[in-house]
Design a protein around this motif. Structure first.
Motif, PDB file in Angstrom:
ATOM      1  N   ARG A   1       0.924   4.258  -2.929  1.00 35.91           N
ATOM      2  CA  ARG A   1       0.816   5.701  -2.686  1.00 35.91           C
ATOM      3  C   ARG A   1       2.029   6.453  -3.244  1.00 35.91           C
ATOM      4  NH1 ARG A   1      -0.666   3.945   2.472  1.00 35.91           N
ATOM      5  NH2 ARG A   1       1.226   4.836   3.385  1.00 35.91           N
TER       6      ARG A   1
ATOM      7  N   ILE B   1      -8.654   5.444  -2.818  1.00 35.02           N
ATOM      8  CA  ILE B   1      -8.408   4.084  -2.321  1.00 35.02           C
ATOM      9  C   ILE B   1      -9.758   3.404  -2.147  1.00 35.02           C
ATOM     10  CG2 ILE B   1      -7.484   2.684  -0.441  1.00 35.02           C
ATOM     11  CD1 ILE B   1      -5.441   4.877   0.061  1.00 35.02           C
TER      12      ILE B   1
ATOM     13  N   ALA C   1       1.595   6.625  -6.960  1.00 36.13           N
ATOM     14  CA  ALA C   1       0.583   7.638  -7.277  1.00 36.13           C
ATOM     15  C   ALA C   1       1.172   9.038  -7.153  1.00 36.13           C
ATOM     16  CB  ALA C   1      -0.623   7.477  -6.344  1.00 36.13           C
ATOM     17  N   ALA C   2       2.002   9.233  -6.118  1.00 35.29           N
ATOM     18  CA  ALA C   2       2.657  10.533  -5.952  1.00 35.29           C
ATOM     19  C   ALA C   2       3.601  10.823  -7.114  1.00 35.29           C
ATOM     20  CB  ALA C   2       3.416  10.572  -4.630  1.00 35.29           C
TER      21      ALA C   2
ATOM     22  N   ILE D   1      -1.207  13.730  -1.482  1.00 34.23           N
ATOM     23  CA  ILE D   1      -1.309  12.271  -1.581  1.00 34.23           C
ATOM     24  C   ILE D   1      -0.826  11.625  -0.286  1.00 34.23           C
ATOM     25  CG2 ILE D   1      -0.403  10.221  -2.773  1.00 34.23           C
ATOM     26  CD1 ILE D   1      -0.418  11.954  -5.351  1.00 34.23           C
ATOM     27  N   GLY D   2       0.247  12.140   0.294  1.00 35.11           N
ATOM     28  CA  GLY D   2       0.737  11.622   1.564  1.00 35.11           C
ATOM     29  C   GLY D   2      -0.275  11.767   2.685  1.00 35.11           C
TER      30      GLY D   2
ATOM     31  N   LYS E   1       0.832  -1.213   0.000  1.00 29.50           N
ATOM     32  CA  LYS E   1       0.000   0.000   0.000  1.00 29.50           C
ATOM     33  C   LYS E   1       0.862   1.257   0.000  1.00 29.50           C
ATOM     34  CE  LYS E   1      -3.708  -2.414   2.413  1.00 29.50           C
ATOM     35  NZ  LYS E   1      -4.469  -2.558   3.691  1.00 29.50           N
TER      36      LYS E   1
ATOM     37  N   GLY F   1      -3.511  11.761   2.124  1.00 30.89           N
ATOM     38  CA  GLY F   1      -4.752  11.107   1.721  1.00 30.89           C
ATOM     39  C   GLY F   1      -5.837  12.066   1.285  1.00 30.89           C
TER      40      GLY F   1
ATOM     41  N   ILE G   1      -6.694   2.922  -6.292  1.00 30.50           N
ATOM     42  CA  ILE G   1      -5.977   1.851  -5.584  1.00 30.50           C
ATOM     43  C   ILE G   1      -6.997   0.925  -4.928  1.00 30.50           C
ATOM     44  CG2 ILE G   1      -4.305   1.320  -3.772  1.00 30.50           C
ATOM     45  CD1 ILE G   1      -3.203   4.197  -4.198  1.00 30.50           C
TER      46      ILE G   1
ATOM     47  N   VAL H   1      -6.625  10.820  -6.451  1.00 29.77           N
ATOM     48  CA  VAL H   1      -6.162   9.515  -5.944  1.00 29.77           C
ATOM     49  C   VAL H   1      -7.201   8.966  -4.974  1.00 29.77           C
ATOM     50  CG1 VAL H   1      -4.354   8.264  -4.705  1.00 29.77           C
ATOM     51  CG2 VAL H   1      -3.751  10.157  -6.237  1.00 29.77           C
TER      52      VAL H   1
ATOM     53  N   SER I   1      -7.458  -1.801  -2.452  1.00 32.00           N
ATOM     54  CA  SER I   1      -6.648  -2.330  -1.367  1.00 32.00           C
ATOM     55  C   SER I   1      -6.731  -3.843  -1.231  1.00 32.00           C
ATOM     56  CB  SER I   1      -7.064  -1.667  -0.051  1.00 32.00           C
ATOM     57  OG  SER I   1      -6.267  -2.125   1.008  1.00 32.00           O
TER      58      SER I   1
END
Length: 366
Positions: A44, A80, A47-48, A70-71, A40, A73, A115, A78, A117
């Motif tokens: 991320r 999830i 995605a970043a 992104i970090g 996961k 959320g 994403i 982006v 999960s």
């Protein structure tokens, strides 16, 4: 948050970095590997990188507005996707809700990233909805499917994704993560890391002090019959608590969806819950035996060397030294064989109360 924060996954990192540098990013990736190894986090980070505003060879920079969002959320491009708590699956409604967004232009960044999960929780109808999208992928959109059970996925979906394989972490990496991120005491972190089979999620289970005390009670009670029975009662209480927790978790995570009804659906639901509890409970029992093995390993080291530098359970050194003085190496090795035998019985679904009672009265103390 950048590629350097991903530990012990050189193959996965190389694959993704190569795709970025060559600007040949696939429309869908399948991240394969056990849980608790950084899948996961890697999703991320990727995605970043796809949305980073920094120089191409420095993406993700971790500092630009897109990387920070992104970090945290909070990036609008982006998403999830998790199984719903009610049905424990990724439903058709979830897929139908996200697909229109997948075909829209990115709101803030360059690439929309979805994403999944637990991609193996895509039901047949949901997977078929995704299949149509994979056959005609939208531009500027990347799907990342994460699973540790690819065999449970629709093969036609999996085959349309580029696989990225993840391995297990080293014990040293897990120890660092436990100490740094979860503030676990170093000695306890060492034990947990050695038993975790390369997964941080499993390592966290071994940091449970209640479990450690119950297992330590086995070796400290190898005197008379009454002491062994008291240790046995403590173990049964620990086992019952764990089974109840697992049953509650199964009730919560594996619940029927509103459209499910009828005796066949209820029976299938009961079977799923039972399989979940049985699998995790057997893992728990074997983890308890693994903890017990570390204690005997430490006793054997103290017996042979007298040095506590290399033992795992350094917070129990006084107890372990006393046992090392009383037990011969032959007795210790015999006890280890008994524990291995108990583990084999547990794996074959022999009743745990019988297994641990036999073990407690079979372990020798001198």
């Amino acid at each position: 948050m950048n590629f350097s924060s991903i530990a012990d996954q050189p193959t996965a990192v190389k694959t993704l970095r190569s795709a970025l540098s060559k600007q040949r990013v696939a429309h869908a990736y399948l991240f394969l590997g056990p849980s608790g190894v950084g899948r996961k986090l890697t999703a991320r980070v990727f995605a970043a990188a796809l949305n980073c505003e920094g120089a191409l060879d420095e993406r993700p920079c971790g500092a630009c507005p897109s990387c920070r969002l992104i970090g945290e959320g909070r990036h609008p491009d982006v998403q999830i996707i998790l199984p719903t708590k009610r049905s424990a699956t990724i439903t058709v409604n979830q897929i139908e809700g996200l697909l229109p967004f997948a075909y829209m232009r990115p709101i803030k960044g360059r690439t929309k990233v979805f994403i999944f999960s637990e991609a193996d929780r895509l039901g047949l109808a949901s997977a078929n909805k995704m299949l149509k999208t994979f056959e005609e992928p939208p531009p500027s959109t990347v799907f990342i499917l994460i699973t540790d059970r690819p065999e449970n996925m629709l093969p036609t979906v999996a085959s349309r994704c580029q696989p990225v394989k993840f391995g297990r972490l080293t014990a040293e990496t897990i120890k660092k993560i436990l100490v740094r991120d979860f503030h676990v005491e170093a000695g306890r972190a060492s034990v947990a890391a050695e038993l975790a089979e390369g997964q941080v999620t499993r390592a966290l289970q071994f940091t449970d002090p209640e479990r450690l005390e119950a297992i330590t009670g086995i070796i400290s009670s190898l005197g008379g019959c009454s002491e062994r029975l008291q240790a046995y009662d403590r173990l049964l209480a620990l086992f019952n608590d764990e089974r109840l927790k697992l049953q509650e978790q199964a009730e919560k995570d594996i619940a029927p969806s509103p459209e499910e009804a009828g005796a066949s659906a209820k029976s299938a639901l009961a079977d799923l819950r039972k399989a979940f509890v049985d699998r995790h409970y057997r893992e728990f029992l074997n983890d308890c035996l693994g903890l017990l093995l570390t204690l005997y390993r430490d006793i054997l080291i103290l017996r042979e060397t007298g040095i506590d530098k290399f033992i795992f359970n350094r917070n129990k050194v006084k107890l372990l030294r006393g046992l090392a003085e009383r037990m011969s190496s032959a007795v210790l090795l015999q006890n280890v064989e008994s524990i291995d035998q108990a583990s084999a019985y547990c794996s074959h679904y022999v009743a745990e109360d019988r297994v641990f009672l036999d073990l407690l009265f079979g372990l020798r103390h001198a």
